[in-house]
Design a protein around this motif. Structure first.
Motif, PDB file in Angstrom:
ATOM      1  N   GLU A  17       0.839  -1.204   0.000  1.00  0.00           N
ATOM      2  CA  GLU A  17       0.000   0.000   0.000  1.00  0.00           C
ATOM      3  C   GLU A  17       0.876   1.256   0.000  1.00  0.00           C
ATOM      4  N   LEU A  18       1.915   1.255   0.820  1.00  0.00           N
ATOM      5  CA  LEU A  18       2.831   2.393   0.868  1.00  0.00           C
ATOM      6  C   LEU A  18       3.535   2.580  -0.485  1.00  0.00           C
ATOM      7  N   CYS A  19       3.952   1.485  -1.095  1.00  0.00           N
ATOM      8  CA  CYS A  19       4.614   1.565  -2.409  1.00  0.00           C
ATOM      9  C   CYS A  19       3.638   2.058  -3.480  1.00  0.00           C
ATOM     10  N   GLU A  20       2.382   1.695  -3.380  1.00  0.00           N
ATOM     11  CA  GLU A  20       1.379   2.187  -4.332  1.00  0.00           C
ATOM     12  C   GLU A  20       1.154   3.684  -4.136  1.00  0.00           C
ATOM     13  N   LEU A  21       1.164   4.140  -2.903  1.00  0.00           N
ATOM     14  CA  LEU A  21       1.071   5.578  -2.642  1.00  0.00           C
ATOM     15  C   LEU A  21       2.236   6.321  -3.289  1.00  0.00           C
ATOM     16  N   ILE A  22       3.427   5.744  -3.200  1.00  0.00           N
ATOM     17  CA  ILE A  22       4.604   6.348  -3.828  1.00  0.00           C
ATOM     18  C   ILE A  22       4.404   6.420  -5.337  1.00  0.00           C
ATOM     19  N   LYS A  23       3.966   5.321  -5.908  1.00  0.00           N
ATOM     20  CA  LYS A  23       3.797   5.236  -7.361  1.00  0.00           C
ATOM     21  C   LYS A  23       2.733   6.214  -7.873  1.00  0.00           C
ATOM     22  N   THR A  24       1.603   6.288  -7.197  1.00  0.00           N
ATOM     23  CA  THR A  24       0.502   7.135  -7.681  1.00  0.00           C
ATOM     24  C   THR A  24       0.675   8.605  -7.323  1.00  0.00           C
ATOM     25  N   ASN A  25       1.565   8.903  -6.394  1.00  0.00           N
ATOM     26  CA  ASN A  25       1.814  10.284  -5.980  1.00  0.00           C
ATOM     27  C   ASN A  25       3.272  10.670  -6.201  1.00  0.00           C
ATOM     28  N   GLU A  26       3.857  10.129  -7.237  1.00  0.00           N
ATOM     29  CA  GLU A  26       5.287  10.325  -7.499  1.00  0.00           C
ATOM     30  C   GLU A  26       5.684  11.801  -7.523  1.00  0.00           C
ATOM     31  N   GLU A  27       4.845  12.639  -8.134  1.00  0.00           N
ATOM     32  CA  GLU A  27       5.163  14.066  -8.235  1.00  0.00           C
ATOM     33  C   GLU A  27       5.071  14.779  -6.887  1.00  0.00           C
ATOM     34  N   ARG A  28       4.382  14.188  -5.928  1.00  0.00           N
ATOM     35  CA  ARG A  28       4.257  14.792  -4.593  1.00  0.00           C
ATOM     36  C   ARG A  28       5.306  14.289  -3.612  1.00  0.00           C
ATOM     37  N   SER A  77      15.720  -7.156   4.437  1.00  0.00           N
ATOM     38  CA  SER A  77      14.546  -8.004   4.275  1.00  0.00           C
ATOM     39  C   SER A  77      13.858  -7.684   2.947  1.00  0.00           C
ATOM     40  N   LYS A  78      13.018  -8.593   2.514  1.00  0.00           N
ATOM     41  CA  LYS A  78      12.291  -8.410   1.262  1.00  0.00           C
ATOM     42  C   LYS A  78      11.438  -7.141   1.324  1.00  0.00           C
ATOM     43  N   ARG A  79      10.856  -6.840   2.471  1.00  0.00           N
ATOM     44  CA  ARG A  79      10.021  -5.636   2.607  1.00  0.00           C
ATOM     45  C   ARG A  79      10.841  -4.364   2.397  1.00  0.00           C
ATOM     46  N   ILE A  80      12.051  -4.333   2.931  1.00  0.00           N
ATOM     47  CA  ILE A  80      12.931  -3.176   2.729  1.00  0.00           C
ATOM     48  C   ILE A  80      13.291  -3.055   1.248  1.00  0.00           C
ATOM     49  N   GLU A  81      13.611  -4.168   0.615  1.00  0.00           N
ATOM     50  CA  GLU A  81      13.966  -4.151  -0.804  1.00  0.00           C
ATOM     51  C   GLU A  81      12.811  -3.643  -1.665  1.00  0.00           C
ATOM     52  N   ILE A  82      11.593  -4.086  -1.385  1.00  0.00           N
ATOM     53  CA  ILE A  82      10.410  -3.639  -2.135  1.00  0.00           C
ATOM     54  C   ILE A  82      10.256  -2.127  -1.996  1.00  0.00           C
ATOM     55  N   PHE A  83      10.427  -1.626  -0.775  1.00  0.00           N
ATOM     56  CA  PHE A  83      10.329  -0.187  -0.516  1.00  0.00           C
ATOM     57  C   PHE A  83      11.420   0.575  -1.270  1.00  0.00           C
ATOM     58  N   GLN A  84      12.655   0.104  -1.193  1.00  0.00           N
ATOM     59  CA  GLN A  84      13.767   0.782  -1.861  1.00  0.00           C
ATOM     60  C   GLN A  84      13.573   0.815  -3.372  1.00  0.00           C
ATOM     61  N   GLU A  85      13.046  -0.252  -3.944  1.00  0.00           N
ATOM     62  CA  GLU A  85      12.769  -0.285  -5.386  1.00  0.00           C
ATOM     63  C   GLU A  85      11.713   0.739  -5.768  1.00  0.00           C
ATOM     64  N   ALA A  86      10.668   0.859  -4.956  1.00  0.00           N
ATOM     65  CA  ALA A  86       9.604   1.831  -5.238  1.00  0.00           C
ATOM     66  C   ALA A  86      10.146   3.256  -5.176  1.00  0.00           C
ATOM     67  N   GLU A  94      16.103   6.857  -0.332  1.00  0.00           N
ATOM     68  CA  GLU A  94      15.654   6.977   1.047  1.00  0.00           C
ATOM     69  C   GLU A  94      16.809   7.374   1.963  1.00  0.00           C
ATOM     70  N   SER A  95      16.474   8.057   3.039  1.00  0.00           N
ATOM     71  CA  SER A  95      17.449   8.432   4.066  1.00  0.00           C
ATOM     72  C   SER A  95      17.259   7.485   5.240  1.00  0.00           C
ATOM     73  N   ILE A  96      18.365   7.057   5.832  1.00  0.00           N
ATOM     74  CA  ILE A  96      18.309   6.111   6.943  1.00  0.00           C
ATOM     75  C   ILE A  96      18.723   6.823   8.225  1.00  0.00           C
TER      76      ILE A  96
END
Length: 129
Positions: A17-28, A77-86, A94-96
């Motif tokens: 869901e978070l990755c979809e928010l990134i994708k659909t709101n890329e300009e924001r 983890s796979k979840r971190i990788e999915i987020f980083q790809e998005a 991303e900043s850590i």
């Protein structure tokens, strides 16, 4: 500028869901974050994204999946990788941050105020106006 955390949850579905928010709101997309914390000797991560306000609004939402992801810098983890790809698909990175675990705060609201303070201090989100 009013910044507010909006908590999505901790599971795989929440990451998508978070990755979809990134994708659909890329300009924001303003910034993306990975917050790490030590919880009883184990490192856990929260992932979050801050979006620019809409129109004339002074509200900056920061969506977060809080502390549900085991964190290992050598083997993410796979979840971190999915987020980083998005995030990478938007041309950003991303900043850590290593922060205190939310369990040391008496209320989640205080934890979020603490994190907002860190982000403002380091100029990752605009100051309060």
């Amino acid at each position: 500028m009013i910044q507010q955390f909006i908590e999505l949850g901790q599971g795989y579905g929440d990451i998508y869901e978070l990755c979809e928010l990134i994708k659909t709101n890329e300009e924001r997309l303003h910034n993306a974050f990975i917050f790490t914390a030590n919880n009883e000797g184990k490192m856990v991560a929260s992932i979050a994204v801050a979006f620019k306000p809409v129109g004339e609004s002074k509200f900056m939402p920061i969506y977060i999946c809080r502390e549900g992801i085991p964190f290992n810098e050598e083997k993410p983890s796979k979840r971190i990788e999915i987020f980083q790809e998005a995030v990478a698909a938007t041309g950003k990175q991303e900043s850590i941050f290593e922060i205190k675990h939310s369990s040391i705060f008496s209320e989640t609201k205080l934890f979020y105020q603490y994190v907002i303070g860190i982000l403002r201090l380091n100029h990752y989100i605009p100051p309060m106006q």
